[in-house]
Design a protein around this motif. Structure first.
Motif, PDB file in Angstrom:
ATOM      1  N   SER A 135     -60.035  52.081  45.860  1.00 46.43           N
ATOM      2  CA  SER A 135     -59.273  51.564  46.991  1.00 46.43           C
ATOM      3  C   SER A 135     -59.309  52.548  48.154  1.00 46.43           C
ATOM      4  CB  SER A 135     -57.820  51.322  46.576  1.00 46.43           C
ATOM      5  OG  SER A 135     -57.171  52.559  46.348  1.00 46.43           O
ATOM      6  N   TYR A 136     -58.723  52.109  49.224  1.00 45.03           N
ATOM      7  CA  TYR A 136     -58.562  52.967  50.392  1.00 45.03           C
ATOM      8  C   TYR A 136     -57.809  54.239  49.999  1.00 45.03           C
ATOM      9  CZ  TYR A 136     -56.561  54.600  54.803  1.00 45.03           C
ATOM     10  OH  TYR A 136     -56.154  55.371  55.854  1.00 45.03           O
ATOM     11  N   LEU A 159     -48.766  52.581  46.112  1.00 40.59           N
ATOM     12  CA  LEU A 159     -48.652  53.123  44.771  1.00 40.59           C
ATOM     13  C   LEU A 159     -47.196  53.179  44.369  1.00 40.59           C
ATOM     14  CD1 LEU A 159     -50.427  54.530  42.576  1.00 40.59           C
ATOM     15  CD2 LEU A 159     -49.893  56.671  43.700  1.00 40.59           C
ATOM     16  N   THR A 160     -46.907  52.701  43.191  1.00 44.93           N
ATOM     17  CA  THR A 160     -45.581  52.886  42.636  1.00 44.93           C
ATOM     18  C   THR A 160     -45.604  54.228  41.925  1.00 44.93           C
ATOM     19  OG1 THR A 160     -45.288  50.530  42.327  1.00 44.93           O
ATOM     20  CG2 THR A 160     -43.864  51.977  41.053  1.00 44.93           C
ATOM     21  N   LEU A 161     -44.816  55.150  42.408  1.00 42.33           N
ATOM     22  CA  LEU A 161     -44.798  56.494  41.837  1.00 42.33           C
ATOM     23  C   LEU A 161     -43.909  56.485  40.597  1.00 42.33           C
ATOM     24  CD1 LEU A 161     -44.571  58.529  45.146  1.00 42.33           C
ATOM     25  CD2 LEU A 161     -46.574  58.183  43.697  1.00 42.33           C
ATOM     26  N   ASP A 162     -44.535  56.235  39.443  1.00 42.50           N
ATOM     27  CA  ASP A 162     -43.780  56.166  38.208  1.00 42.50           C
ATOM     28  C   ASP A 162     -43.416  57.564  37.710  1.00 42.50           C
ATOM     29  OD1 ASP A 162     -46.093  57.200  37.005  1.00 42.50           O
ATOM     30  OD2 ASP A 162     -46.727  55.248  36.259  1.00 42.50           O
ATOM     31  N   LYS A 171     -53.981  64.856  39.875  1.00 41.87           N
ATOM     32  CA  LYS A 171     -55.028  64.114  40.601  1.00 41.87           C
ATOM     33  C   LYS A 171     -55.641  63.030  39.725  1.00 41.87           C
ATOM     34  CE  LYS A 171     -57.910  65.899  43.251  1.00 41.87           C
ATOM     35  NZ  LYS A 171     -58.975  66.679  43.870  1.00 41.87           N
ATOM     36  N   GLU A 172     -55.866  63.328  38.451  1.00 38.86           N
ATOM     37  CA  GLU A 172     -56.422  62.327  37.533  1.00 38.86           C
ATOM     38  C   GLU A 172     -55.495  61.116  37.434  1.00 38.86           C
ATOM     39  OE1 GLU A 172     -57.413  63.886  33.675  1.00 38.86           O
ATOM     40  OE2 GLU A 172     -58.450  65.596  34.572  1.00 38.86           O
ATOM     41  N   LYS A 173     -54.203  61.380  37.318  1.00 44.86           N
ATOM     42  CA  LYS A 173     -53.229  60.294  37.224  1.00 44.86           C
ATOM     43  C   LYS A 173     -53.243  59.444  38.498  1.00 44.86           C
ATOM     44  CE  LYS A 173     -50.153  62.757  34.087  1.00 44.86           C
ATOM     45  NZ  LYS A 173     -50.409  61.941  32.915  1.00 44.86           N
ATOM     46  N   LEU A 174     -53.317  60.094  39.642  1.00 43.80           N
ATOM     47  CA  LEU A 174     -53.353  59.363  40.913  1.00 43.80           C
ATOM     48  C   LEU A 174     -54.639  58.554  41.038  1.00 43.80           C
ATOM     49  CD1 LEU A 174     -51.838  62.046  43.278  1.00 43.80           C
ATOM     50  CD2 LEU A 174     -50.794  59.857  42.634  1.00 43.80           C
ATOM     51  N   HIS A 175     -55.774  59.160  40.692  1.00 43.34           N
ATOM     52  CA  HIS A 175     -57.051  58.437  40.760  1.00 43.34           C
ATOM     53  C   HIS A 175     -57.023  57.218  39.837  1.00 43.34           C
ATOM     54  CE1 HIS A 175     -59.577  60.769  43.414  1.00 43.34           C
ATOM     55  NE2 HIS A 175     -59.122  61.872  42.865  1.00 43.34           N
ATOM     56  N   HIS A 176     -56.477  57.402  38.654  1.00 41.85           N
ATOM     57  CA  HIS A 176     -56.410  56.294  37.699  1.00 41.85           C
ATOM     58  C   HIS A 176     -55.576  55.145  38.250  1.00 41.85           C
ATOM     59  CE1 HIS A 176     -56.330  54.186  33.920  1.00 41.85           C
ATOM     60  NE2 HIS A 176     -55.008  54.143  33.997  1.00 41.85           N
ATOM     61  N   ARG A 177     -54.473  55.470  38.891  1.00 42.36           N
ATOM     62  CA  ARG A 177     -53.579  54.444  39.429  1.00 42.36           C
ATOM     63  C   ARG A 177     -54.143  53.807  40.703  1.00 42.36           C
ATOM     64  NH1 ARG A 177     -48.221  54.485  38.343  1.00 42.36           N
ATOM     65  NH2 ARG A 177     -48.284  52.533  39.472  1.00 42.36           N
TER      66      ARG A 177
END
Length: 103
Positions: free
Chosen positions: A45-46, A73-76, A35-41
């Protein structure tokens, strides 16, 4: 399973009831890292609002979350590795989620 579905499945797995009281470094901690990684990326935003809403009601917000993960989001590899770690840890706890091969 698409990359977006992999991440959504990991989010749902980590938020599942019954994970309280697990040892540090297990599903709950790995879920928090994802979740932290997703929030950071996503940042402000929406997508961030959808991620928060998904936490409160995954059934209602699942489709919108998949849209965000697919289009905004580009899922790296960092995010995908975190998602796989959640699913792998959940399997080690004795739960099996359909379609969660470590691809």
């Amino acid at each position: 399973m698409t990359e977006a579905e992999l991440v959504a499945t990991a989010l749902a797995t980590g938020a599942a009831p019954g994970l309280t009281g697990t040892a540090p470094g297990t599903v709950q901690d790995l879920h928090a890292t994802l979740k932290e990684k997703l929030h950071h990326r996503l940042r402000d935003s929406y997508g961030t609002r959808v991620l928060h809403a998904y936490d409160s009601d995954p059934d209602v917000w699942h489709t919108r979350l998949l849209q965000v993960l697919t289009t905004q989001l580009t899922l790296d590899e960092d995010i995908l590795t975190a998602a796989r770690a959640v699913l792998r840890a959940d399997r080690h706890r004795g739960h099996v989620t359909a379609g969660t091969a470590d691809s």
